[in-house]
Write an enzyme that holds these catalytic residues in place. Structure first.
Site, short mmCIF file in Angstrom:
data_model
loop_
_atom_site.label_atom_id
_atom_site.label_comp_id
_atom_site.label_asym_id
_atom_site.label_seq_id
_atom_site.Cartn_x
_atom_site.Cartn_y
_atom_site.Cartn_z
N SER A 1 -11.23 10.27 0.07
CA SER A 1 -11.43 8.99 0.76
C SER A 1 -12.70 9.04 1.60
O SER A 1 -13.17 10.12 2.00
CB SER A 1 -10.23 8.68 1.66
OG SER A 1 -9.05 8.56 0.91
N SER B 1 -6.38 -2.19 1.36
CA SER B 1 -6.61 -1.65 0.01
C SER B 1 -7.05 -2.72 -0.97
O SER B 1 -6.83 -2.62 -2.18
CB SER B 1 -5.34 -0.94 -0.52
OG SER B 1 -5.05 0.18 0.26
N GLU C 1 0.82 -1.21 0.00
CA GLU C 1 0.00 0.00 0.00
C GLU C 1 0.86 1.27 0.00
O GLU C 1 0.38 2.34 0.38
CB GLU C 1 -0.95 -0.02 1.20
CG GLU C 1 -1.94 -1.17 1.15
CD GLU C 1 -2.83 -1.21 2.38
OE1 GLU C 1 -3.79 -0.42 2.43
OE2 GLU C 1 -2.55 -2.01 3.29
#
Length: 388
Positions: A356, A215, A34
């Site tokens: 996000s 993720s 990530e």
């Protein structure tokens, strides 16, 4: 006697008397898969943090674990047109955290040069996702260095990162989780038939995941047991321990949690919802999250009955408290057609770009991105290191 004029104060004297801004070291990149998402998170924070209040020191961690001085440039670290940013350390000196006489100082080491000082660090904001950053390792380092930091401590970070132990802790607190089984590397090598039987008992479809990754890396939906070996192999590219979860029919709902201030309880945002175009993506995978947003809709707040919203928010805070989280977390749940709420996982350092879900849910709840950053940093400044 005539009155004497007051002594003049130079600009330099005024600057010397001005209080020093709180120095925040942003730590991002890292050794996990990530890495790029961590860099994108840093881009958002660099752009939004209050520079009048905070002195920001960006510190990147390369994929091979070197800490380097990073560019204070949001554009450098964001994802653009599918390009994933990376900390390389080119033309940058390595950074060390120096502990001398009670000071917490960042120093830059460059070959053949005298070390330069970046300054005393008041708080570290570890914007790291995945192993070697979100899993308690960096948190342990900062505890040993007696440096305050944003977010969950060692144990909560480790539990939140490991989906196996996370589910054990949540089950122990009476929090509903979906059926699952765990495949250890040794068991897959020596007792494969038993592992396959345990997966079969869950019913199909199942989702095969690395136990300690985020993720959506390494995740495969399996609709036929013949595809299980390939799915396990894909998960094991990221983690030797694999978790297999029963597929749950339901809406994918998320809720942001913010730690309490001054001893107060944790706070939950209004929930958000992820709606995936399943003609393009079988589930909310890495590509859907970061590279093909046109086939994903993020709804904030989610269109849910008030009683379900209350249940989601309550379970999010209970999950946060169950693992002993601090600072921030995002709790992901399923809401089934009969309106049961099942906790899928907790993320103790969720994605933090302005787009996000974590900051978007707080924005929908009346807390702006800069205010959210300020709240988190102030929490860290007032929280002691060590046992608490």
């Amino acid at each position: 006697m005539s009155e004497q004029p007051a002594p003049s104060t130079s600009a330099a004297d005024a600057c010397a008397e001005a209080p020093r801004r709180t120095r925040v070291a942003l730590l991002f990149g890292g050794r996990s898969g990530e890495h790029a998402i961590s860099a994108a998170t840093a881009a958002g924070v660099l752009r939004a943090i209050d520079r009048d209040k905070y002195d920001v020191v960006p510190v990147g961690i390369t994929r091979d674990g070197r800490w380097v001085v990073a560019a204070d440039d949001p554009e450098r670290w964001q994802i653009v047109d599918g390009r994933l940013p990376e900390v390389t350390g080119d033309d940058a000196g390595e950074v060390v955290l120096s502990l001398t006489a009670g000071e917490r100082t960042l120093r830059v080491l460059e070959p053949g040069a005298v070390p330069t000082v970046l300054g005393e660090v008041d708080v570290v904001f570890p914007l790291l996702h995945g192993p070697f950053g979100e899993d308690g390792t960096v948190q342990g380092l900062l505890e040993l260095a007696d440096v305050r930091y944003v977010g969950a401590g060692v144990l909560a970070s480790a539990v939140g990162m490991d989906k196996h132990f996370m589910k054990l802790v949540l089950e122990g607190q009476g929090i509903p989780v979906g059926p699952y089984t765990v495949i250890a590397a040794r068991d897959w090598a020596t007792r494969r038939e038993e592992c396959v039987a345990a997966v079969a008992s869950l019913g199909l479809p199942v989702f095969v995941k690395p136990a300690r990754a985020g993720s959506s890396l390494g995740i495969t939906r399996v609709d036929d047991l013949d595809d299980l070996p390939a799915a396990v192999a894909e998960a094991q590219r990221h983690d030797p321990k694999v978790i297999v979860e029963q597929g749950i029919e339901g809406r994918e709902i998320e809720c942001a949690v913010l730690g309490g201030r001054d001893g107060g309880p944790a706070r939950a945002s209004l929930p958000g919802e992820i709606v995936v175009d399943h003609s393009a993506h079988g589930f909310y995978d890495f590509e859907a999250k970061y590279l093909d947003e046109s086939h994903v809709e993020l709804r904030c707040p989610a269109d849910l009955p008030d009683r379900v919203v209350a249940q989601v928010r309550s379970l999010a805070v209970r999950t946060f408290d169950a693992v002993g989280a601090e600072g921030l977390s995002r709790v992901d749940v399923f809401v089934t057609p009969d309106e049961r709420v099942i906790v899928n996982e907790i993320n103790t350092m969720p994605g933090f770009t302005p787009f996000s879900m974590y900051p978007r849910m707080w924005a929908a709840s009346g807390v702006s991105y800069p205010a959210l950053l300020d709240d988190l940093i102030q929490q860290a400044l007032t929280r002691p290191t060590g046992l608490r």
